[in-house]
Design an enzyme around this catalytic site. Sequence first.
Site: not given
Lengths: 659, 341
Positions: A60, A131, A138, A141, A295, A358
């Site tokens: 990806y 996993d 996945n 996708s 964060s 935030k």
Amino acid sequence: MGIKWDEFFVTGDPLIFASQIGIALTLVGALAGLTYFKKWNYLWSEWFTTVDHKKIGIMYILVGVVMFLRGGIDGLMMKGQTAVPENDFLNAQHYNEVFTTHGVIMILFVAMPLLIGLMNFVIPLQIGARDVAFPQLNALSFWLTVSGAALFNISFIIGGSPDAGWTSYFPLAGKEFSPGIGNNFYAVALQIAGAGTLMTGINFVVTVLKMRTKGMTLMKMPMFTWTSFITSIIIVASFPIFTVALALMTFDRTFGTHFFTISGGGMDMLWANLFWLWGHPEVYIVVLPAFGMLSDIISTFARKTLYGYKSMVISIVMISVLSMLVWVHHFFTMGNSAGVNSFFSITTMAIAIPTGVKVFNWLFTMRKGRIKFTTAMLWALAFVPNFVIGGVTGVMLAMAAADYQYHNTLFLVAHFHYVLIPGVVFPIFAGLYFWWPKMFGYMLNEKIGKWHFWLFVVGFNVTFMPMFFLGLDGAVRRAYTYSAETGFGPLMMISAVGSVILAAGFAALVYNIYWSARNADRNIGNDPWDARTLEWATATPVQHYNFASLPEVTKLDAFWHMKKNNQLQPLSEDEIEEIHLPSNTWIPIYMGVVFGISGFLLVFEWTIAAGVAAIGILAGLAFRSFDYDEGFHVHKDEIFETESKWRKGANKGVKNHVS
Amino acid sequence: MKKSKLFLVSLTSIMAVLLLSGCENNMVVFNPEGPIARQILELINFSIALMLLVTVVVFGLFGFIVWKYRERKDNLDYEPPEEHGSTVLEIIWTVIPILIIVALTIPTVKTIYAIDEIPKGYENKEPLVINVTSADWKWIFSYPEQGIETVNYVNIPEDRPIDFRLTSAGTMQSFWIPALAGQKYTMAKAETQLYLVADNPGSYVGKNTNFNGQGYAGMEFEVLSQTQKDFDKWIKDVKETAPKMTLEEYEKMLEPSHLGRKTFSNTHLEWVDHSDPHSKNYTNPEMYDRGHGWPGKIFEDKDNYKNKDGNNDHLNHENNEDMNHKESETEDSHGGDHSGH
């Protein structure tokens, strides 16, 4: 269906001709190289058919980086065209195609794959799982995303690019005003990629809910997991809307229905509503996981627990709710009643409240800390001031009456780049520098990283700051040229210069990846940043089964407390059990290919051929339903051997790499 | 750390330089020439002041914290405390943004309602109605009372409310005269409405901000605000000297093209009101050739005025050349090459 090749392949433009040659040469080179080095088998069995979330995540990210290159070149071309008044580097048609594809690619094929890639790699590790919930889904996708991206990208050499803007407003995007198949590419390619994203959303909702390790309650999850979880929920809520809208668009364009057209009773503003009902939540889909990364990174390099964890969680939940209630602010100027505009002004401004919470929590996370300025941390720090500029201009735009003066001007363009670049791209860069060692077992070079950082941040500000002022001077977005009398020239030129600096920054990243792959130190231990969350409890790079035995969590920042209290799990042979993992499969990549082929035929309005090709999709589904492969077991001995190897050498002779 | 400070300094200096150069530019939004634009500007100025305050506070706090708590050679063994938050502080920084948003909401809502009406002080003057029709890529202004029509320019009397009735013959546009008022969309088979008043005589730029294809960049018009006397005289001149437009000419005008200025002594409203949901369609798909790529099919539309020869599946190159020809005749400098490659 007599094919006219001069129309099938886009011809006549030297820029496009050059890219056609470039693409052909790259393809031939890649194929020849793979054959020469005998890598086909490796590529197929280790990557193309993998169901391992870590490898899928890395693929990806690769897609995202490559698409960033394409989208960036589009951006540079736009900046080059508008650098001086009445420039004729690009003509109107070419410019329209370039800004349309720039928008689509940057949002859907850069931001999304990079974030989903990092989510894929990190989330199962952070929650102590082996996993994701549905590994094969996945992979599907991922291959659908690739398929959609490939289809969208070939449009500029085959058939013609979409040219109605990334929002593709009707009636312009309909057949009446955009004949030709460019916008079919938009409808079909995004449909395929969107299906992939929707499945990712479902996958991660289930993964986070069902796969957390022992003791990890929802309120002990690392912030990146939290934000990814909420993002997945927004994906599940909003992507079906886009699916429906794109399907209606495809019907309008390919079969002559009248959902959005001006003739036959179509409603053009229905498209705008459906688009932004998906499109506005989409902004939060990309920005929330980025917030989560920040964060985790800020708390790691300030050496402190995240400040106000609970209020951070409440904030992201609030943002996710509000994200579905603000879409009308994209068309305050459509002549809504004052009441409607007031309502959506208020909901939109309200988003500033949780976002402000935030920002202060991040600042107070650093207070009393010991801030280490690694490249990852620099990106996280640069986020704050730059994003604040994007945020306050966002509030200004949310005030409907004022928006009547900003709408569709460069002020708006500046605003959303100030939100999306510091809010999504900076955190992605931070995440890449931060998790790179976990992915590959070596760090990206910090020195080149700082070049990358400074060039990119300075270039970004020089590019987009002038646009605020241009917008207030009446410069509209998407105009391919302007006259000298407007006086836009000097600021446009500054902005163009900035974009070159920005591009140099990106080039530094690419060079960094290359340099580090060749030269970086491989002996860095499993925890080079002295980090706080579970993913750093495993080997670097992570072994394929993630955890030898699943860790048990008692506190937030689980790994940090394990280290502090000497509770790192010792390796004992009798505790190790066989690990069950799913087998590789060719079905996802096969599905990606057949979806791509039938999508391509549908784009060209060869509907019968597309229908025939779609039988391949059904065949894939049928095959999958008869697939009884139960996966395989990793043997105890193998686990013991791997584990003792990395643990023995884990921190021996490891230098401090980040001082 | 020096670098982060350097970064802040460079950022603020860039902003300062741009702000200054911005002032020299006399940005049009900051120079309103009518009460509506002025009301909006007041709101904008108020928001800028508040937002600058927010920015200064956050930047200051950010710079202070990053500087004070940086890792130095002498604090390497300092181990930060275990801190989970503070309910009081978190409530404070939730309440403050709420207050700021409330402070912004009140004037926003007031302004939204105010600019929907004839501005204060002008209620007694009868508004002048002007119908605006946008088409690719030109603006058509009809004065129903006066019975005249102009293309790509509009003359208005000063100090009198103008009631613009906006619609489109095809794609969606956004009607914007930044010096006088905020923008509104023009949509086919729908009507939107916009009031404005000009303070003084003067010439202002109007434009389309909503992307609508190849001719978008050149879709500008001039707004000329005149004294009532000059305006009356101009109306009279037009009525006496301008030619009458025929239906055929009008339909030709709606085809995708740039036109220079035109003036007529009648209006198209006698044939068609594009804001009527049942009005005829004026689409010319065959004329929106991209200049390259796979043509795709075009659907027949039984309501369309031209689309009956059944010959639309193929590109009509004749029409295309026609469009180029027309462009070269106009004085519009933005025209450029719109016919593809």
